[in-house]
Design an enzyme around this catalytic site. Structure first.
Site, PDB file in Angstrom:
ATOM      1  N   CYS A   1      -7.031   7.256   4.611  1.00 26.24           N
ATOM      2  CA  CYS A   1      -6.506   7.624   5.933  1.00 26.24           C
ATOM      3  C   CYS A   1      -6.771   9.105   6.232  1.00 26.24           C
ATOM      4  CB  CYS A   1      -5.011   7.337   6.001  1.00 26.24           C
ATOM      5  SG  CYS A   1      -4.324   7.819   7.600  1.00 26.24           S
TER       6      CYS A   1
ATOM      7  N   GLY B   1     -14.803  -2.964   6.591  1.00 23.30           N
ATOM      8  CA  GLY B   1     -15.386  -2.247   7.733  1.00 23.30           C
ATOM      9  C   GLY B   1     -16.285  -3.125   8.573  1.00 23.30           C
TER      10      GLY B   1
ATOM     11  N   GLN C   1       0.844  -1.201   0.000  1.00 22.49           N
ATOM     12  CA  GLN C   1       0.000   0.000   0.000  1.00 22.49           C
ATOM     13  C   GLN C   1       0.879   1.250   0.000  1.00 22.49           C
ATOM     14  OE1 GLN C   1      -2.436   1.723   3.275  1.00 22.49           O
ATOM     15  NE2 GLN C   1      -4.139   1.262   1.914  1.00 22.49           N
TER      16      GLN C   1
HETATM   17  C1  LIG Z   1      -4.155   0.995  14.001  1.00 23.89           C
HETATM   18  C2  LIG Z   1      -4.731   1.031  12.615  1.00 23.89           C
HETATM   19  C3  LIG Z   1      -3.927   1.347  11.551  1.00 23.89           C
HETATM   20  C4  LIG Z   1      -4.446   1.403  10.247  1.00 23.89           C
HETATM   21  N1  LIG Z   1      -3.605   1.655   9.210  1.00 23.89           N
HETATM   22  C5  LIG Z   1      -4.098   1.626   7.945  1.00 23.89           C
HETATM   23  C6  LIG Z   1      -3.229   1.776   6.819  1.00 23.89           C
HETATM   24  O1  LIG Z   1      -2.002   1.903   6.944  1.00 23.89           O
HETATM   25  N2  LIG Z   1      -3.793   1.761   5.583  1.00 23.89           N
HETATM   26  C7  LIG Z   1      -5.149   1.579   5.400  1.00 23.89           C
HETATM   27  O2  LIG Z   1      -5.612   1.557   4.269  1.00 23.89           O
HETATM   28  N3  LIG Z   1      -5.971   1.424   6.429  1.00 23.89           N
HETATM   29  C8  LIG Z   1      -5.486   1.440   7.688  1.00 23.89           C
HETATM   30  N4  LIG Z   1      -6.334   1.256   8.745  1.00 23.89           N
HETATM   31  C9  LIG Z   1      -7.794   1.088   8.488  1.00 23.89           C
HETATM   32  C10 LIG Z   1      -8.155  -0.381   8.300  1.00 23.89           C
HETATM   33  O3  LIG Z   1      -7.457  -0.926   7.198  1.00 23.89           O
HETATM   34  C11 LIG Z   1      -9.656  -0.556   8.027  1.00 23.89           C
HETATM   35  O4  LIG Z   1     -10.009   0.126   6.855  1.00 23.89           O
HETATM   36  C12 LIG Z   1     -10.527  -0.024   9.164  1.00 23.89           C
HETATM   37  O5  LIG Z   1     -10.017  -0.376  10.431  1.00 23.89           O
HETATM   38  C13 LIG Z   1     -11.965  -0.579   9.027  1.00 23.89           C
HETATM   39  O6  LIG Z   1     -11.961  -1.975   8.915  1.00 23.89           O
HETATM   40  P1  LIG Z   1     -12.162  -2.961  10.191  1.00 23.89           P
HETATM   41  O7  LIG Z   1     -13.478  -2.591  10.819  1.00 23.89           O
HETATM   42  O8  LIG Z   1     -12.163  -4.344   9.598  1.00 23.89           O
HETATM   43  O9  LIG Z   1     -11.030  -2.725  11.112  1.00 23.89           O
HETATM   44  C14 LIG Z   1      -5.825   1.170  10.035  1.00 23.89           C
HETATM   45  C15 LIG Z   1      -6.639   0.845  11.135  1.00 23.89           C
HETATM   46  C16 LIG Z   1      -6.105   0.754  12.406  1.00 23.89           C
HETATM   47  C17 LIG Z   1      -7.005   0.365  13.557  1.00 23.89           C
END
Ligand SMILES: Cc1cc2nc3c(=O)[nH]c(=O)nc-3n(C[C@H](O)[C@H](O)[C@H](O)COP(=O)(O)O)c2cc1C
Length: 310
Positions: A84, A196, A54
């Site tokens: 982000c 999500g 990424q």
């Molecule tokens: C600590 C942390 C770091 C993250 N870093 C990134 C990242 O580097 N790139 C990205 O696209 N999303 C990042 N995300 C977002 C997640 O990829 C994801 O889109 C978001 O948490 C929602 O999905 P989930 O409910 O399955 O966690 C991050 C999330 C967390 C909690």
């Protein structure tokens, strides 16, 4: 995910889920272009297969250079971060703020497409600030798709660029899955991936009936077994000892250059959701405190006992 899906986590995930597509955390185009040490930055991704790098960036020329480096290092695809919302990332005009300038993202895609052959996808939100209607997302996706984007990973939540921290932006506002479905319907020929709030096996399977792929974020480090179960589409328990044996061999090889807790922390959630998960975490924590003297055999025999009872 920044702070979680580092090179060691990717190794563990590949061992647990051979068929899963794994993403690196976001690396800026600059970091990739100037990488001093391939191993420190990327680890052994080139041996794992099925890893997507990424990238964060907004400059077509720099992203093209970084994409070329990534392709030469054997990555299977590039993903551009347009999701982000952190202040630091916004200041560099990267991440979610690019949602409002689809023409820039389209130029970035065109520039990368010109120099590499691997697929390029975009990870984005359903909206940003008040740009949160279906037509705003359509206005973003349309030119980016026309520029050659091979797929979109849609986080089913909009981002607020001001007033919320990145952590708040992952729980506020509520998820809007209907919007992702509407986008998939609108762009019926595009490759759409939903992200999500997928935290359980049944949720994952539900979305896999509707989308060709799903992306799991936070639950992957919390409960790595879930990814293994989804990858083979079976909610039966996954025996972790065989994976642990392989992973600890890897840890042993890295010990001279990497503190043990950087690598063992990824094992904390291995038995999450099963009886005595907390005891397992305590034991892994104790092992992390043993530093280079860590007793691998004790962990493996404990995992063997857990596997017999799950
Ligand atoms: C600590 C942390 C770091 C993250 N870093 C990134 C990242 O580097 N790139 C990205 O696209 N999303 C990042 N995300 C977002 C997640 O990829 C994801 O889109 C978001 O948490 C929602 O999905 P989930 O409910 O399955 O966690 C991050 C999330 C967390 C909690």
């Amino acid at each position: 995910m920044m702070g979680y899906t580092d090179r060691h986590f990717r190794v563990l995930m590949r061992m647990l889920a051979p068929r899963a597509l794994i993403y690196t955390q976001m690396l800026t185009d600059e970091a990739v272009i100037r990488a001093q040490s391939y191993t420190q930055l990327f680890g052994i991704d080139h041996q794992l297969g099925g890893v997507v790098l990424q990238l964060g960036g907004c400059c077509p020329e720099r992203l093209a250079m970084a994409a070329r480096v990534a392709e030469s290092y054997g990555y299977d695809a590039i993903n551009l971060n347009v999701g982000c919302p952190s202040k630091k990332v916004q200041l560099a005009n990267m991440g979610a703020c690019l949602f409002k300038t689809p023409d820039i993202v389209a130029r970035c895609l065109e520039a990368m497409k010109k120099v590499i052959n691997i697929p390029i996808t975009v990870k984005t939100r359903i909206g940003v600030d008040d740009w949160d209607q279906l037509e705003h997302a359509v206005d973003f996706i349309e030119p980016v798709l026309a520029a050659g984007c091979d797929g979109f990973i849609i986080h089913a939540r909009k981002a607020w660029l001001k007033g919320l921290s990145p952590a708040q932006n992952r729980s506020i506002p509520k998820l809007n899955y209907a919007r992702v479905l509407a986008l998939q319907q609108y762009f019926s020929k595009a490759h759409m991936v939903i992200n999500g709030g997928i935290h359980r096996y049944d949720q994952g399977m539900h979305w896999l009936q509707k989308f060709p792929q799903i992306m799991v974020g936070r639950q992957a480090p919390r409960q790595p077994q879930l990814i293994a179960q989804l990858a083979v589409q079976s909610d039966g328990p996954v025996k972790c000892a065989p994976t642990l044996i392989k992973y600890l061999k890897y840890v042993e090889q890295q010990l001279s250059s990497t503190p043990v807790h950087h690598m063992l922390r990824h094992c904390l959630g291995l038995y999450q959701g099963y009886p005595a998960a907390r005891y397992w975490r305590t034991k892994v924590n104790e092992s992390m405190c043993q530093g280079q003297q860590v007793d691998f055999d004790a962990l493996i025999s404990l995992a063997d006992q857990y596997d017999k009872h799950i």
